[in-house]
Design a protein around this motif. Structure first.
Motif: not given
Ligand code: ADP
Ligand code: MG
Length: 983
Positions: A139, A192, A194, A433
């Motif tokens: 990311t 964090n 995703s 991504d």
């Protein structure tokens, strides 16, 4: 290369082998320069070990980006490196004449894609596939690339268009915090992480200016809304609301300070991602106004309250489960969920939830408690109370449904905000991504889909990499192809193949809607797909499961719940309920669409194809791959150097497993399947020139003699001319080497020649390098033997010469010493002799003087007693008398009485007839006088016997001047009377 070089022993001597290996390592690529290698394909040989060492060396030197052929490997620094992403650096890469000549960087990839678009060479559209494990930096990388494009693809000349472009860029950049707030969560691996895949299409106009973007998402992990693993969290947005809401908002959304929600675990952890304000601002920039935002947050608060609704077991099957009205409630896993002081009671939870979702409270409860079944031709409606577990599932399903729709809606809002008019853009750069390969202790449908996607992308990557490799060979003029290379098609066939595959079998279960256990599904998969080489079975597993051998390793998938997850059933009454909501957002999310209605209410009779999770995922994946196939792909592989997120820590095992998972190991295998060793001509000749000796010895005349045999110095002007014949000469030795190395049952001609001479480099396989090195070692060994022999001979000769010289010197010195000694002895002897002669003369003089005295005395004064020696008057007559009567004299001399001293000596002399010429030449030692004659016997017959002791002197018994009358003997002297008479 622990004890071997590429699987082949390089020498018998361990130490020798080591030094040879080091030497080879140095030749192929110096260790000291490892961190300076920008491209992993340039490490020599291309093995996992060298690749790892190179990455580690670069990481230690704060070089986080490394090329790997057509791939960029990005190591996560886990520390801020601002200078690495500064706008100045972006401009430097953008302005560089050849950005690929600069250090590897994501900006170089970005710039390359941008220039490819500018060049308009087909395929014009570009895609950047960013992959890696959770927390590896995908990311981050995508974000940086978007910032890069925002800088480089935005230089419109007019102020007006500049403003438009800036707004678009800002929106594109703002889409990140929003999507991350709703789609990212804190997991064990990444704070964090995703929880969805995303493909961002950056749209460029004919002047290569960014005019817009589009986002496509894949497989949001919506189960996280209702179920989080321990130590993990729900999506960031829930925490942002709870922590960042103002007092008024808290009141409005029924989120009192310190309230506890069962779907909000670990709220005490504060992350930098918990920034509500940033999300709100980003949403605002994307065109989501404050009321809509509030509406969204209100719905999310409603979902949180929904999570606090718990049902009690019903006593009667006909009765629906009632709400728990106690503060303590058992959660569905059997554990205890402790509600805190401010937690609204369940009755309150349903009410609050209903009010926040603007749903009628009773229908909401009823929908959760009672299932509606339509059956029969007339579609009769039956109602059945659900069990407690079913009630929980329906509650979770409601929340997941709302959240998934909300997420999709947000994506569509973002898209509508950033998407350009289709006419305004002509080309695009895609940023994928995508979640990397996953393998957990327990894997289910989500992992199957993710790994399936990774298999697909890997196949795409391998095809691309092979093409790139093939192109390099073509550039070098090599006519060789990877036709025999086996990619992961077998695994893909197992997962998605037609007609029978894992996907088709799971879909079949959903379609037939028959009750089947997890064990039955396992048996069905195993029996139907038994022939697949990629299907395995874990005999030790107690739970029903199957193993898929992916390119990155085997993964065990549990079959329990697989079909259910695949169906992802949404009870139609839930959708109907949500359609009744008065909430403006929910109205948008759940519109009363007649088409949808019919789709969401599949009747028992109509056999419309069930749209399963797998089939939806497969469709979107195929669509994505279609897009990728139509573009020029670029790969960025993000690697996490350690799972703790620590800077300056490079754990080899962890990196290795990621290299495997991201397919870099595969590229190494591909490389190995081709010619992983590439050595420039000059280096090759310099190192292997000595192999020509081997050739001369093994097959004389098999090559033409080199024009400059023996020359190893290279001058620039002769280089080109001399290299080719030398190269050919060396290459001529290879068949001999191969034959020597071939085992009897393995004919050398059966294997293709694993070496090719390109235009600038010699391409070869590991095994060929081994052979060359063995041959080189052999020649070196022979040379060493030769040198050793010559040296020994030389040393021996030298030693021999030295020995002879030493002997000569020793002899000379000895003779000199002997001469000196003799001279000294001689001088001494002469001195002694002289002294002795002097002494004798003196003694003779003294004796004669004494004798004169005695003679005078005896003659004139003293009459001799009886038996004593009568001395004649004249000396001559006296002597004659003595001589004649010497035996008597001897007797007298030895008698107890008689003469003494010198007279006695004289008598002995006379008796022994010693010549009188020079009396000093005979010594009569006094001691000997006593010892010389041990006894004398006079026999009646007249004979006299002297018994003498043997003299220790060699000449004592020998008369020095023997005369006719002398009598000699050793121990006995016998004097007969007649001989006495003669005398
Ligand atoms: P992924 O998307 O692969 O799961 P992220 O991109 O979220 O991983 O990265 C995880 C964390 O690693 C980020 O939050 C950031 O702290 C750190 N990180 C990743 N790449 C970099 C980088 N290039 N420089 C500094 N920190 C980074
Ligand atoms: Mg991510």
């Amino acid at each position: 290369m622990a004890s071997q070089v590429n699987g082949h022993s390089s020498g018998s001597d361990a130490q020798g082998g080591k030094s040879l290996r080091e030497d080879l390592q140095e030749f192929l690529g110096g260790e000291a320069l490892l961190h300076e290698l920008d491209d992993l394909t340039k490490v020599n040989p291309v093995t996992l070990e060298t690749v790892l060492r190179c990455l580690q060396a670069r990481y230690a030197a704060d070089m986080f980006y490394t090329s790997a052929g057509c791939t960029l490997v990005a190591l996560n620094p886990f520390k801020p490196v601002p200078q690495l992403y500064s706008p100045a650096l972006m401009r430097e890469y953008h302005a560089a004449p050849q950005p690929q000549k600069l250090r590897p960087h994501i900006f170089a990839v970005g710039e390359q894609t941008y220039r490819n678009v500018q060049s308009l060479i087909e395929p014009v559209n570009q895609s950047i596939i960013v992959s890696g494990e959770s927390g590896a930096g995908k990311t981050w990388t995508s974000r940086c690339l978007m910032k890069f494009y925002a800088v480089v693809a935005a230089s419109p000349t007019s102020l007006e268009s500049h403003k438009i472009a800036e707004r678009i860029e800002q929106r594109i950049l703002n889409s990140n915090p929003v999507m991350e707030a709703f789609g990212n969560a804190c997991t064990l691996r990444n704070n964090n992480s995703s929880r969805f895949g995303k493909f961002i299409q950056l749209q460029l106009n004919s002047a290569q200016q960014m005019t817009g973007a589009a986002v496509q998402t894949y497989l949001l992990e919506k189960t996280r809304v209702t179920c989080q693993a321990s130590s993990e969290r729900n999506f960031h947005i829930f925490y942002q609301i709870c922590k960042g809401a103002s007092v008024d908002e808290r009141l409005q959304w029924h989120l009192p300070e310190g309230a506890s929600f069962s779907w909000l675990p670990n709220p005490e952890r504060t992350l930098e991602e918990d920034c509500f304000q940033v999300t709100r601002e980003a949403m605002l920039h994307l065109g989501i106004d404050i009321p809509t935002q509030n509406n969204i947050f209100q719905v999310l608060a409603g979902l949180l309250h929904l999570g606090n609704i718990w049902f009690a077991d019903s006593k009667d099957e006909a009765q629906s489960c009632q709400l728990m009205d106690d503060a303590k409630c058992e959660n569905k896993d059997g554990g205890l969920c402790i509600s805190f002081g401010h937690t609204p009671r369940e009755q309150g939870s349903i009410r609050t939830s209903a009010s926040l979702l603007q749903l009628p409270e009773d229908p909401l409860l009823e929908t959760l408690q009672i299932r509606t079944i339509r059956a029969g031709r007339q579609q009769q409606v039956f109602q059945k109370p659900c069990s407690r577990a079913e009630c929980d599932t329906r509650r979770d399903c409601l929340a997941k449904l709302v959240y998934a729709r909300l997420f999709d809606w947000l994506v569509s809002v973002i898209n509508s905000s950033i998407c350009a008019d289709p006419d305004s853009w002509t080309t695009f750069i895609g940023l994928l991504d995508v979640y990397g390969f996953e393998s957990f202790p327990s894997n289910s449908l989500e992992q199957l889909c993710i790994n399936y996607a990774n298999e697909k992308l890997q196949q795409h990557f391998v095809a691309h990499y092979l093409r790139a490799q093939q192109e390099e060979y073509a550039v070098e003029g090599l006519d060789w192809s990877f036709v025999n290379y086996q990619d992961n098609q077998a695994c893909l066939d197992l997962i998605e193949g037609s007609p029978i595959s894992i996907c088709s079998l799971i879909n079949e279960e959903c379609r037939l809607n028959r009750p089947s256990s997890a064990a039955q599904l396992q048996t069905r998969i195993e029996s139907t797909l038994a022939g697949s080489p990629c299907l395995g079975h874990n005999k030790l597993s107690r739970e029903p499961s199957f193993i898929v051998v992916h390119y990155a390793g085997p993964v065990q998938y549990h079959t329990a719940g697989l079909v259910e997850k695949n169906k992802d059933p949404v009870p139609p009454e839930l959708t109907r309920l949500l359609q009744q909501s008065q909430d403006p957002l929910l109205k948008v999310l759940f519109p009363m669409d007649p088409e949808e209605k019919s789709q969401e209410e599949p009747s028992g009779q109509s056999r419309a194809p069930v749209l399963t999770v797998v089939s939806k995922f497969k469709a979107s994946l195929e669509q994505l791959l279609q897009v990728l196939h139509s573009t020029t792909p670029h790969y960025i592989r993000c690697i996490k150097p350690n799972s703790q997120g620590q800077a300056h820590t490079f754990l080899q095992e962890e990196v290795l497993s990621q290299l495997e998972a991201c397919g870099l190991v595969e590229t190494i295998h591909i490389s190995a399947a081709g010619f992983p060793i590439r050595i420039p001509h000059q280096n090759f000749v310099e190192r292997y020139e000595l192999l020509r000796r081997l050739c001369t010895r093994t097959s004389p005349g098999s090559h033409s003699p080199s024009p400059d045999e023996g020359h190893s110095e290279w001058s620039p002007h002769t280089k080109g001319a001399t290299l080719q014949p030398l190269l050919q000469d060396i290459l001529h030795t290879l068949p001999a080497l191969t034959q020597a190395a071939a085992t009897p049952g393995d004919p050398a001609e059966a294997t293709p020649v694993p070496v090719h001479c390109g235009r600038t480099k010699v391409f070869m396989t590991d095994s060929m390098l081994e052979l060359l090195e063995c041959g080189r070692a052999q020649v070196l060994e022979q040379c060493a033997c030769c040198i050793q022999g010559s040296w020994r001979r030389h040393r021996h000769r030298k030693q021999e010469r030295q020995r002879q010289a030493a002997t000569l010197i020793q002899a000379a010195i000895r003779s000199w010493l002997a001469r000196k000694h003799i001279q000294r002895m001689h001088a001494a002897a002469t001195a002694i002799k002289r002294t002795w002669q002097k002494w004798r003369i003196r003694m003779a003089f003294l004796a004669s003087k004494e004798l004169d005295g005695v003679q005078e005395k005896h003659v004139s004064q003293v009459p001799l007693p009886l038996g004593s020696l009568l001395l004649p008057q004249a000396q001559t007559s006296l002597l004659e008398a003595i001589i004649r009567l010497w035996p008597l004299g001897l007797v007298l001399a030895n008698a107890a009485v008689g003469v003494r001293g010198f007279q006695r000596k004289l008598v002995v002399w006379a008796c022994l007839q010693l010549p009188m010429g020079n009396p000093s030449s005979y010594a009569v030692q006094t001691a000997q006088e006593q010892a010389g004659v041990t006894s004398i016997r006079a026999l009646p017959q007249g004979s006299i016997k002297f018994h003498c002791r043997k003299s220790p002197l060699p000449y004592a018994d020998i008369c020095p001047e023997p005369s006719l009358h002398s009598v000699t003997g050793f121990n006995q002297i016998l004097l007969e009377r007649h001989s006495l008479g003669h005398m």
